[in-house]
Write a protein that holds these residues in place. Sequence first.
Motif, short mmCIF file in Angstrom:
data_model
loop_
_atom_site.label_atom_id
_atom_site.label_comp_id
_atom_site.label_asym_id
_atom_site.label_seq_id
_atom_site.Cartn_x
_atom_site.Cartn_y
_atom_site.Cartn_z
N GLU A 253 -11.72 -26.07 -7.92
CA GLU A 253 -11.71 -24.88 -9.03
C GLU A 253 -13.09 -24.99 -9.85
OE1 GLU A 253 -8.75 -24.77 -12.73
OE2 GLU A 253 -7.72 -24.61 -10.92
N ALA A 254 -13.67 -25.95 -10.24
CA ALA A 254 -14.81 -25.81 -11.00
C ALA A 254 -15.80 -24.94 -10.41
CB ALA A 254 -15.32 -27.19 -11.41
N LYS A 255 -15.90 -24.91 -8.97
CA LYS A 255 -17.15 -24.21 -8.36
C LYS A 255 -16.70 -22.79 -8.04
CE LYS A 255 -18.90 -28.26 -6.32
NZ LYS A 255 -19.20 -29.08 -5.07
N ILE A 256 -15.41 -22.33 -8.37
CA ILE A 256 -15.03 -20.91 -8.05
C ILE A 256 -15.94 -20.00 -9.17
CG2 ILE A 256 -13.11 -19.38 -8.41
CD1 ILE A 256 -11.27 -21.61 -7.28
N PRO A 257 -16.62 -19.21 -8.68
CA PRO A 257 -17.23 -18.06 -9.50
C PRO A 257 -16.55 -17.29 -10.36
CG PRO A 257 -17.78 -17.56 -7.43
CD PRO A 257 -17.04 -18.81 -7.21
N LEU A 258 -16.65 -16.75 -11.54
CA LEU A 258 -15.91 -15.82 -12.18
C LEU A 258 -16.71 -14.31 -11.98
CD1 LEU A 258 -16.26 -17.83 -15.69
CD2 LEU A 258 -14.47 -17.83 -13.90
N THR A 259 -16.04 -13.42 -12.35
CA THR A 259 -16.17 -11.77 -12.16
C THR A 259 -17.70 -11.67 -12.53
OG1 THR A 259 -15.80 -9.56 -12.70
CG2 THR A 259 -15.07 -11.31 -14.33
N PRO A 260 -18.36 -10.91 -11.80
CA PRO A 260 -19.75 -10.27 -12.16
C PRO A 260 -19.37 -9.16 -13.39
CG PRO A 260 -19.14 -9.58 -10.14
CD PRO A 260 -18.27 -10.38 -10.50
N SER A 261 -18.32 -8.75 -13.29
CA SER A 261 -18.11 -7.65 -14.70
C SER A 261 -17.11 -8.17 -15.57
CB SER A 261 -17.66 -6.49 -13.69
OG SER A 261 -18.42 -6.20 -12.73
N PRO A 262 -17.57 -9.11 -16.54
CA PRO A 262 -16.40 -9.41 -17.62
C PRO A 262 -16.21 -8.59 -18.63
CG PRO A 262 -18.70 -10.24 -17.93
CD PRO A 262 -18.79 -9.49 -16.61
N ALA A 298 -11.68 -21.09 -18.15
CA ALA A 298 -10.97 -22.02 -17.37
C ALA A 298 -9.85 -21.53 -17.18
CB ALA A 298 -10.63 -23.03 -18.38
N TYR A 299 -9.17 -20.63 -17.54
CA TYR A 299 -7.87 -19.99 -17.17
C TYR A 299 -8.13 -18.90 -15.99
CZ TYR A 299 -3.21 -17.96 -17.11
OH TYR A 299 -1.81 -17.64 -16.72
N ALA A 300 -9.48 -18.22 -16.17
CA ALA A 300 -9.79 -17.20 -15.17
C ALA A 300 -10.17 -18.10 -14.16
CB ALA A 300 -11.08 -16.57 -15.62
N ARG A 301 -10.83 -19.30 -14.10
CA ARG A 301 -10.80 -20.17 -12.58
C ARG A 301 -9.58 -20.59 -12.04
NH1 ARG A 301 -15.71 -21.45 -15.32
NH2 ARG A 301 -17.61 -20.92 -13.62
N LYS A 302 -8.76 -20.97 -13.01
CA LYS A 302 -7.31 -21.32 -12.53
C LYS A 302 -6.54 -20.11 -11.73
CE LYS A 302 -4.55 -23.98 -14.76
NZ LYS A 302 -3.33 -24.49 -15.76
N LEU A 303 -6.76 -19.01 -12.18
CA LEU A 303 -6.12 -17.68 -11.75
C LEU A 303 -6.83 -17.37 -10.35
CD1 LEU A 303 -5.38 -15.60 -14.79
CD2 LEU A 303 -3.78 -16.97 -13.61
N ARG A 304 -7.99 -17.33 -10.30
CA ARG A 304 -8.77 -17.21 -9.15
C ARG A 304 -8.43 -18.19 -7.98
NH1 ARG A 304 -13.90 -14.05 -8.77
NH2 ARG A 304 -13.68 -12.45 -10.03
N HIS A 305 -8.20 -19.50 -8.51
CA HIS A 305 -7.97 -20.42 -7.56
C HIS A 305 -6.63 -20.21 -7.05
CE1 HIS A 305 -7.49 -25.36 -7.23
NE2 HIS A 305 -7.18 -24.60 -5.98
N ALA A 306 -5.66 -19.75 -7.91
CA ALA A 306 -4.27 -19.38 -7.10
C ALA A 306 -4.28 -18.35 -6.40
CB ALA A 306 -3.34 -19.30 -8.67
N TYR A 307 -5.07 -17.27 -6.75
CA TYR A 307 -5.38 -16.14 -5.88
C TYR A 307 -5.83 -16.51 -4.43
CZ TYR A 307 -6.59 -11.51 -4.17
OH TYR A 307 -6.54 -10.28 -3.52
N HIS A 342 -4.39 -2.43 -1.12
CA HIS A 342 -5.12 -1.99 -2.30
C HIS A 342 -5.68 -3.47 -2.45
CE1 HIS A 342 -2.06 -3.39 -4.49
NE2 HIS A 342 -1.16 -2.69 -4.29
N GLY A 343 -6.95 -3.08 -3.56
CA GLY A 343 -7.45 -4.42 -4.08
C GLY A 343 -6.71 -4.96 -5.22
N TRP A 344 -7.36 -5.61 -6.03
CA TRP A 344 -6.94 -6.31 -7.08
C TRP A 344 -8.28 -6.69 -8.34
CZ3 TRP A 344 -4.87 -10.16 -10.27
CH2 TRP A 344 -3.55 -10.01 -10.64
N HIS A 345 -8.18 -6.45 -9.59
CA HIS A 345 -9.05 -6.99 -10.36
C HIS A 345 -8.79 -8.61 -10.69
CE1 HIS A 345 -10.84 -3.03 -11.71
NE2 HIS A 345 -9.60 -2.58 -11.06
N LEU A 346 -9.78 -9.44 -10.48
CA LEU A 346 -9.65 -10.65 -10.70
C LEU A 346 -10.48 -11.02 -12.16
CD1 LEU A 346 -9.72 -12.32 -7.41
CD2 LEU A 346 -7.85 -12.39 -8.74
N GLY A 347 -9.93 -10.18 -13.21
CA GLY A 347 -10.57 -10.47 -14.50
C GLY A 347 -11.82 -9.27 -14.70
#
Length: 493
Positions: A253-262, A298-307, A342-347
């Motif tokens: 989870e710590a290595k999952i990148p966040l959105t480039p469009s925050p 931290a929560y954004a990474r958890k949600l991306r991890h879950a997805y 369709h797609g999905w916004h991950l943050g």
Amino acid sequence: MKGILVCSLAFGLLVTLAFIPQRESQPQRPNVLFICIDDLRPDLKCYGNPVVHSPNLDRLARQSVLFTRQYVTQPTCGASRYSLLTGRLPRNPVDITNEALEKQVSGKPRTDEPETFIDQLRRNGYYTVGMGKISHSPDGYVYGYNDPKSNQLELPHSWDEMLFDAGKWKTGWNAFFGYADGSNRQGQQSKVKPYEAANVADEEYPDGLTANLAVAKLKELAGRKQPFFLGIGFFKPHLPFNAPQKYWDLYDEAKIPLTPSPTIPENVNPASLHESAEFNQYALGDEQASLEKPVSDAYARKLRHAYYASVSYTDAQVGKVLAALNQVGMAENTIVVVWSDHGWHLGDYRVWGKHTIFEQAVRSVLLVKTPGMKTGAVRNEIVSSIDLYPTLMELCGLQAPARLDGKSFSVLLKKGKPADWGEHAAYSYFKRGITVRTDRYRLTRYFRAQEPTVELYDHQQDPNENRNVADAHPDVVKRLMPVWEKGNTGLFK
């Protein structure tokens, strides 16, 4: 003498038959395996995301043509599938709702015009089987989230069989929002988390049951002397992001990148976005999403991890189905399509969900594997989900109805650069807005009071659509407006 006469007659008959034109044997029409995956944005390794574990879809991509820029017409499940199945752009307000198929197709008498491309295949000798979420309902029947399953098919004329194993959840809607203990979101009055990692087998979530059902059905279909259409609709990664623990364990989870469009894009009114209502109804989520401020990293990474865990879980189920297709010896004469609605916004832009007409919500996965055609190719041409109907008809040697809005992209499945594809545009509709995607630009116009109502994104300079440059480039807007007008079906007045 009698024997000589019989032989003479037999010889004469053979000579006569030799000069009668013989009808050429008709080749067996290809089978069609159509796999729909709910809420899957192009976050797979074969689409360039190195973090995601998707070995089965990646393997299929190497045997298929992968479309990098396929766009759906609506960023919501029922409406997107309605356009896909009918090959038509939306023209009425109901067409962009999740009730589109229920209102426009279900309960209607059979007419000369097929209700869907599946119906057209069925009318032409295909044995059609559906399981899971092909239309909007998770099991193909019309009923409310909290109601008992009905006997009213969403697509009444398309199916020879419509199957689903609801398991411990009892109904399709309970299974769609199901947790590993047999509970569901609506039964818990939304007092649930938007994710779950349970140490269970694949079959303890609904998509595992669907994969097993598909494997068994493929073995049965192999014995039929009839081409088949098998549609399989997997639920994940739709919310809640639930998957067996082993798929969560694939990720750090710590290595999952966040959105480039925050942040909200420049020069964009928040009315073009939304407050993540679907996501926020999971009342036990760690945090609530809002356009006012992003959730914590931290929560954004958890949600991306879950997805991503949910994506890997579905990838494993797809792998089981494809293995079964090979095992029963039908892979060589079967068209395989993998499509996401369709797609999905991950943050992205602080949004968690679909329901926008930005790139992240309307661009989706499309893999097409065809017998004897180009494999392992990547196509960057613009295509739309409404193009699938005429394409499948052409691949199956059937006539497409005249009223379709889509265009067959079969030329893109062949080797070499197509000479006759030309410029193509894809249209999407939502939030009282119409957007068109061309090779370089996205031009959007909203029918609303909140300004700005026109948005322009230059994908050559800004692939993540972080800046609306309509005011800075009125010449481009003017040049693209006639293209945009071609998609203005009168939906918004």
